[in-house]
Design an enzyme around this catalytic site. Structure first.
Site, PDB file in Angstrom:
ATOM      1  CE1 TYR A  13      38.259  50.309  31.877  1.00 21.92           C
ATOM      2  CE2 TYR A  13      35.875  50.587  31.852  1.00 21.92           C
ATOM      3  CZ  TYR A  13      37.141  51.124  32.012  1.00 21.92           C
ATOM      4  OH  TYR A  13      37.308  52.452  32.286  1.00 21.92           O
ATOM      5  CB  THR A  85      25.386  41.117  33.944  1.00 21.91           C
ATOM      6  OG1 THR A  85      26.682  40.833  34.455  1.00 21.91           O
ATOM      7  CG2 THR A  85      25.132  40.290  32.728  1.00 21.91           C
ATOM      8  CB  THR A 136      25.434  29.015  29.864  1.00 15.88           C
ATOM      9  OG1 THR A 136      26.304  29.980  30.469  1.00 15.88           O
ATOM     10  CG2 THR A 136      25.958  28.640  28.494  1.00 15.88           C
ATOM     11  CE  LYS A 215      33.537  37.701  37.721  1.00 20.84           C
ATOM     12  NZ  LYS A 215      34.699  38.456  37.381  1.00 20.84           N
ATOM     13  CG  ASN A 219      34.389  38.852  42.233  1.00 25.46           C
ATOM     14  OD1 ASN A 219      35.582  38.741  42.510  1.00 25.46           O
ATOM     15  ND2 ASN A 219      33.977  39.321  41.082  1.00 25.46           N
ATOM     16  N   GLY A 266      33.126  48.749  46.990  1.00 24.07           N
ATOM     17  CA  GLY A 266      32.665  49.352  45.742  1.00 24.07           C
ATOM     18  C   GLY A 266      33.177  48.607  44.537  1.00 24.07           C
ATOM     19  CB  CYS A 269      33.559  42.818  40.282  1.00 26.22           C
ATOM     20  SG  CYS A 269      34.104  43.405  38.688  1.00 26.22           S
TER      21      CYS A 269
HETATM   22  N1  SAJ Z   1      38.196  46.397  50.042  1.00 23.92           N
HETATM   23  C1  SAJ Z   1      38.103  46.549  51.437  1.00 23.92           C
HETATM   24  N2  SAJ Z   1      38.947  45.854  52.237  1.00 23.92           N
HETATM   25  C2  SAJ Z   1      39.893  45.007  51.721  1.00 23.92           C
HETATM   26  C3  SAJ Z   1      39.982  44.829  50.324  1.00 23.92           C
HETATM   27  C4  SAJ Z   1      39.112  45.548  49.497  1.00 23.92           C
HETATM   28  O1  SAJ Z   1      37.269  47.316  51.961  1.00 23.92           O
HETATM   29  O2  SAJ Z   1      40.643  44.438  52.518  1.00 23.92           O
HETATM   30  C5  SAJ Z   1      37.278  47.132  49.159  1.00 23.92           C
HETATM   31  C6  SAJ Z   1      38.005  48.024  48.149  1.00 23.92           C
HETATM   32  O3  SAJ Z   1      38.323  49.261  48.703  1.00 23.92           O
HETATM   33  C7  SAJ Z   1      36.957  48.109  47.059  1.00 23.92           C
HETATM   34  C8  SAJ Z   1      36.281  46.745  47.069  1.00 23.92           C
HETATM   35  O4  SAJ Z   1      36.599  46.197  48.342  1.00 23.92           O
HETATM   36  O5  SAJ Z   1      35.983  49.094  47.364  1.00 23.92           O
HETATM   37  C9  SAJ Z   1      36.691  45.794  45.968  1.00 23.92           C
HETATM   38  O6  SAJ Z   1      38.072  45.910  45.649  1.00 23.92           O
HETATM   39  P1  SAJ Z   1      38.978  44.649  45.247  1.00 23.92           P
HETATM   40  O7  SAJ Z   1      40.363  45.110  45.038  1.00 23.92           O
HETATM   41  O8  SAJ Z   1      38.782  43.577  46.241  1.00 23.92           O
HETATM   42  O9  SAJ Z   1      38.321  44.079  43.897  1.00 23.92           O
HETATM   43  P2  SAJ Z   1      38.002  44.594  42.406  1.00 23.92           P
HETATM   44  O10 SAJ Z   1      36.522  44.811  42.333  1.00 23.92           O
HETATM   45  O11 SAJ Z   1      38.884  45.692  41.965  1.00 23.92           O
HETATM   46  O12 SAJ Z   1      38.398  43.288  41.512  1.00 23.92           O
HETATM   47  C10 SAJ Z   1      37.804  42.026  41.797  1.00 23.92           C
HETATM   48  C11 SAJ Z   1      38.859  40.937  41.758  1.00 23.92           C
HETATM   49  N3  SAJ Z   1      38.355  39.731  42.402  1.00 23.92           N
HETATM   50  C12 SAJ Z   1      38.940  39.184  43.489  1.00 23.92           C
HETATM   51  O13 SAJ Z   1      39.936  39.644  44.001  1.00 23.92           O
HETATM   52  C13 SAJ Z   1      38.302  37.953  44.025  1.00 23.92           C
HETATM   53  C14 SAJ Z   1      39.270  40.651  40.328  1.00 23.92           C
HETATM   54  O14 SAJ Z   1      40.119  39.509  40.233  1.00 23.92           O
HETATM   55  C15 SAJ Z   1      38.048  40.397  39.464  1.00 23.92           C
HETATM   56  O15 SAJ Z   1      38.412  40.282  38.100  1.00 23.92           O
HETATM   57  C16 SAJ Z   1      37.101  41.560  39.560  1.00 23.92           C
HETATM   58  O16 SAJ Z   1      36.737  41.748  40.934  1.00 23.92           O
HETATM   59  C17 SAJ Z   1      35.910  41.215  38.695  1.00 23.92           C
HETATM   60  O17 SAJ Z   1      35.874  41.637  37.525  1.00 23.92           O
HETATM   61  O18 SAJ Z   1      35.069  40.452  39.104  1.00 23.92           O
END
Ligand code: SAJ
Length: 439
Positions: A13, A85, A136, A215, A219, A266, A269
């Site tokens: 990806y 990873t 690194t 990073k 997250n 979930g 990341c």
């Molecule tokens: N979730 C909740 N409550 C919320 C927001 C999200 O329960 O208020 C849950 C979602 O349903 C999901 C999980 O958290 O199960 C994660 O979803 P997400 O939209 O927060 O994140 P990802 O995993 O799709 O993408 C994230 C992003 N990081 C941040 O927003 C800090 C993205 O920018 C990163 O590139 C990506 O992780 C990554 O690759 O690390």
């Protein structure tokens, strides 16, 4: 520094879209993947993953002779490692008698090792895979120096995290700000030169360990904030409060923005990256570990709430599970708490029939899937909404009432229009809402 050729290890990806960005700016790319079938697919100009715009980009890059794939690296000006990873599922680290998940660095290690035969003086090597702090300097550098070349002297070495959102990768790769951490300033500068080929967002140079931390901090910050939202939901249940109302009122404060409770966290990341900090410093990362435990415990809390809504018994109940993806409007089921909820329901003796519009045939153990939404509805006693997919938001309750014998609805993500469903004579429960309890 000028780069004419880049070798990218890991055609997933991140690696594949990044490869396309370089080719569009005139840099030749060799895409390396250990899976021969992926290499063959790419060399035919086709792709093996789903991302808007990617199929066209790969097709054009291959047709123009700018992108080729192979199972092993070849001499290039720069090498980018973008392999996964994950964490070990069963092999847990330990601290103070408690178990922790540990990053699985085997793919990163063998990718670094595969560069050894083709590493040349003047090359740049960049690690992009999310990694524990100091990877690194303490893992990659010694491996690459087995070549006899010295990092910082004969070749440059940097870490640069990716921060793109699936579904928007091609745009975000170009527009997002980028952090490049070098093992020395010359390495950071070389990294900045490499990415400035296609990045239009700001490029910030720092040291490699800071870039790794950045990073993980991004997250982890989100995970901890979701954990507090989930804990607020549990507290609201105890005190007879509607957490959704309370969150919207608390968020009127100019410096407060509370996220949403749900079935858990979930994706590959946010549910994973905090562990990289916990495993690296379990004595210090205590809040982070606790937040992980809260979010990982959320499917169990949800089950307990659903059981209570059903009068204490799940055995033999037909549950239409609506949504299995890890978040709304994606087809990604990795680490999805919705899948775990469905499996826990099956273990508790409920008859699950799940409908996932973006992946109708996922073949998951303990999660029988319906072929259509109607089929999931047809014999249900309760409708359980686990993901806020657009398809569920726009359901018409009066129509649903004709399609299902179920009159009980449990909305775990506050995505349904509660008054409309109640007006259509459904008994609607919402996760974290003990104020508007039916009955
Ligand atoms: N979730 C909740 N409550 C919320 C927001 C999200 O329960 O208020 C849950 C979602 O349903 C999901 C999980 O958290 O199960 C994660 O979803 P997400 O939209 O927060 O994140 P990802 O995993 O799709 O993408 C994230 C992003 N990081 C941040 O927003 C800090 C993205 O920018 C990163 O590139 C990506 O992780 C990554 O690759 O690390």
């Amino acid at each position: 520094m000028k780069f004419n050729s880049v070798c990218i290890l890991g055609m997933g990806y991140i690696g594949l879209p990044t490869a396309c960005m370089f080719t569009q700016s005139g840099v030749r790319v060799l895409g390396v993947d250990i899976h021969p079938e992926i290499v063959d697919t790419l060399n035919r100009g086709q792709i093996h993953i789903h991302e808007p715009g990617l199929a066209e980009a790969v097709n054009q890059a291959v047709a123009a002779g700018m992108l080729r794939a192979a199972t092993a690296p070849q001499p290039s000006d720069a090498f980018i490692i973008a392999v996964p990873t994950p964490f070990y599922l069963n092999d847990l680290g330990e601290h103070d008698g408690k178990s922790y998940k540990k990053a699985d660095m085997r793919a990163v290690e063998s990718a670094a090792r595969s560069i050894l035969p083709v590493l040349r003086p003047g090359n740049l090597v960049v690690l992009e895979s999310t990694s524990p702090p100091r990877t690194t300097t303490d893992l990659i550098r010694p491996i690459l120096e087995e070549s006899g070349l010295k990092a910082g002297q004969d070749f440059t070495l940097a870490y640069s995290p990716e921060r793109v959102l699936p579904g928007q990768i091609l745009r975000e790769l170009v527009e997002n700000a980028r952090v490049i951490g070098g093992i020395d300033p010359a390495s950071a500068l070389a990294g900045a030169d490499l990415y400035s080929v296609f990045v239009r967002g700001q490029i910030h140079q720092t040291d490699s360990t800071t870039a790794e931390m950045v990073k993980l901090m991004e997250n982890t910050y989100r995970d901890v904030n979701i954990a507090i939202a989930n804990e607020f939901g549990r507290l609201a249940t105890r005190f007879g409060v509607d957490v959704w109302e309370a969150i919207s009122l608390a968020s009127l404060h100019p410096r407060v923005k509370i996220l949403s409770p749900g079935p858990g966290v979930g994706g590959h990341c946010i549910s994973v990256d905090p562990w990289f900090l916990v495993e690296s410093a379990p004595d210090l990362a205590q809040l982070i570990a606790k937040a992980r435990a809260v979010n990982d415990g959320q499917p169990h809390f949800l089950l307990q709430q659903l059981r209570a809504a059903l009068g204490g018994n799940l055995a033999g109940v037909n549950v239409a599970v609506l949504g299995l993806a890890y978040k709304p409007d994606v087809d990604d089921l990795r680490e999805s708490p919705a899948v775990e909820v469905a499996q826990l329901l099956t273990q508790a003796g409920a008859h699950v029939l799940a409908w996932e519009p973006y992946k109708p045939q996922a073949n998951l153990p303990g999660v029988p899937q319906a072929a259509s939404l109607q089929q999931a509805f047809s014999n249900a006693n309760v409708l359980l909404v686990l993901v806020g997919h657009s398809q569920f938001k726009t359901l018409q309750p009066a129509q649903v009432a004709q399609d299902t014998p179920a009159r009980l609805v449990f909305d775990a993500v506050n995505t349904l229009n509660a008054p409309a469903w109640r007006a259509a004579h459904f008994t609607l429960h919402r996760l974290g809402d003990a104020k508007n309890q039916p009955g």
